[in-house]
Design a protein around this motif. Sequence first.
Motif, PDB file in Angstrom:
ATOM      1  N   LEU A   9       5.005   3.717  -0.551  1.00  0.00           N
ATOM      2  CA  LEU A   9       4.811   4.043   0.855  1.00  0.00           C
ATOM      3  C   LEU A   9       5.968   3.518   1.695  1.00  0.00           C
ATOM      4  O   LEU A   9       6.410   2.384   1.519  1.00  0.00           O
ATOM      5  CB  LEU A   9       3.500   3.440   1.381  1.00  0.00           C
ATOM      6  CG  LEU A   9       2.215   4.002   0.787  1.00  0.00           C
ATOM      7  CD1 LEU A   9       1.017   3.185   1.237  1.00  0.00           C
ATOM      8  CD2 LEU A   9       2.041   5.458   1.179  1.00  0.00           C
ATOM      9  N   ASP A  13       5.012   5.965   7.158  1.00  0.00           N
ATOM     10  CA  ASP A  13       4.030   6.911   6.623  1.00  0.00           C
ATOM     11  C   ASP A  13       2.709   6.816   7.377  1.00  0.00           C
ATOM     12  O   ASP A  13       2.255   5.722   7.729  1.00  0.00           O
ATOM     13  CB  ASP A  13       3.784   6.663   5.141  1.00  0.00           C
ATOM     14  CG  ASP A  13       4.929   7.132   4.263  1.00  0.00           C
ATOM     15  OD1 ASP A  13       5.758   7.932   4.735  1.00  0.00           O
ATOM     16  OD2 ASP A  13       4.992   6.687   3.097  1.00  0.00           O
ATOM     17  N   LEU A  15      -1.066   6.565   7.789  1.00  0.00           N
ATOM     18  CA  LEU A  15      -2.098   5.960   6.946  1.00  0.00           C
ATOM     19  C   LEU A  15      -3.466   6.118   7.595  1.00  0.00           C
ATOM     20  O   LEU A  15      -3.652   5.765   8.764  1.00  0.00           O
ATOM     21  CB  LEU A  15      -1.776   4.479   6.743  1.00  0.00           C
ATOM     22  CG  LEU A  15      -2.537   3.720   5.676  1.00  0.00           C
ATOM     23  CD1 LEU A  15      -2.242   4.276   4.282  1.00  0.00           C
ATOM     24  CD2 LEU A  15      -2.162   2.243   5.722  1.00  0.00           C
ATOM     25  N   HIS A  58      -1.832   9.694   4.150  1.00  0.00           N
ATOM     26  CA  HIS A  58      -2.063   8.737   3.068  1.00  0.00           C
ATOM     27  C   HIS A  58      -3.417   8.089   3.319  1.00  0.00           C
ATOM     28  O   HIS A  58      -3.591   7.393   4.320  1.00  0.00           O
ATOM     29  CB  HIS A  58      -0.953   7.689   3.040  1.00  0.00           C
ATOM     30  CG  HIS A  58       0.391   8.281   2.802  1.00  0.00           C
ATOM     31  ND1 HIS A  58       1.136   8.840   3.818  1.00  0.00           N
ATOM     32  CD2 HIS A  58       1.103   8.436   1.672  1.00  0.00           C
ATOM     33  CE1 HIS A  58       2.266   9.299   3.314  1.00  0.00           C
ATOM     34  NE2 HIS A  58       2.271   9.068   2.008  1.00  0.00           N
ATOM     35  N   THR A  71      -9.637  12.297   0.318  1.00  0.00           N
ATOM     36  CA  THR A  71      -8.428  13.051  -0.022  1.00  0.00           C
ATOM     37  C   THR A  71      -8.796  14.421  -0.569  1.00  0.00           C
ATOM     38  O   THR A  71      -8.196  15.436  -0.181  1.00  0.00           O
ATOM     39  CB  THR A  71      -7.572  12.271  -1.041  1.00  0.00           C
ATOM     40  OG1 THR A  71      -7.168  11.028  -0.456  1.00  0.00           O
ATOM     41  CG2 THR A  71      -6.347  13.063  -1.460  1.00  0.00           C
ATOM     42  N   VAL A  84      -4.173   6.618  -1.803  1.00  0.00           N
ATOM     43  CA  VAL A  84      -3.386   5.413  -2.077  1.00  0.00           C
ATOM     44  C   VAL A  84      -4.066   4.655  -3.214  1.00  0.00           C
ATOM     45  O   VAL A  84      -5.161   4.103  -3.048  1.00  0.00           O
ATOM     46  CB  VAL A  84      -3.244   4.538  -0.820  1.00  0.00           C
ATOM     47  CG1 VAL A  84      -2.453   3.279  -1.149  1.00  0.00           C
ATOM     48  CG2 VAL A  84      -2.576   5.320   0.306  1.00  0.00           C
TER      49      VAL A  84
END
Length: 109
Positions: A9, A13, A15, A58, A71, A84
């Motif tokens: 990462l 990024d 998150l 992420h 996800t 992650v």
Amino acid sequence: MPTVRVGELADGDFLLDVREDDEWEAGHAERALHIPMSEFVARYGELTEAAPQDAKVHVICRSGGRSAQVTMYLTQQGVDAVNVDGGMVSWEASGRPVVDDKGQPGTVI
């Protein structure tokens, strides 16, 4: 399942933390967006408003199980999302900063 390790990462990024409120309050990544998995579908619009256009999302939880589910949901919605691996446990173990809900040093529970 698209997956990324904590060490991969970059600082900028995007998150998304899907842990519950008590976990978030104890310790989280400073710039993460918090939407608990238990409220995710109802609060989905918050993600679409906050996530930069064309940016990868992420998704992180404590160890990777809940974030994997979110996800999968996001990818089904056409969102470029990645889980992650190892979650906040790996985040903290790698030495990345963890803050509590007051911005002070936190811990992962």
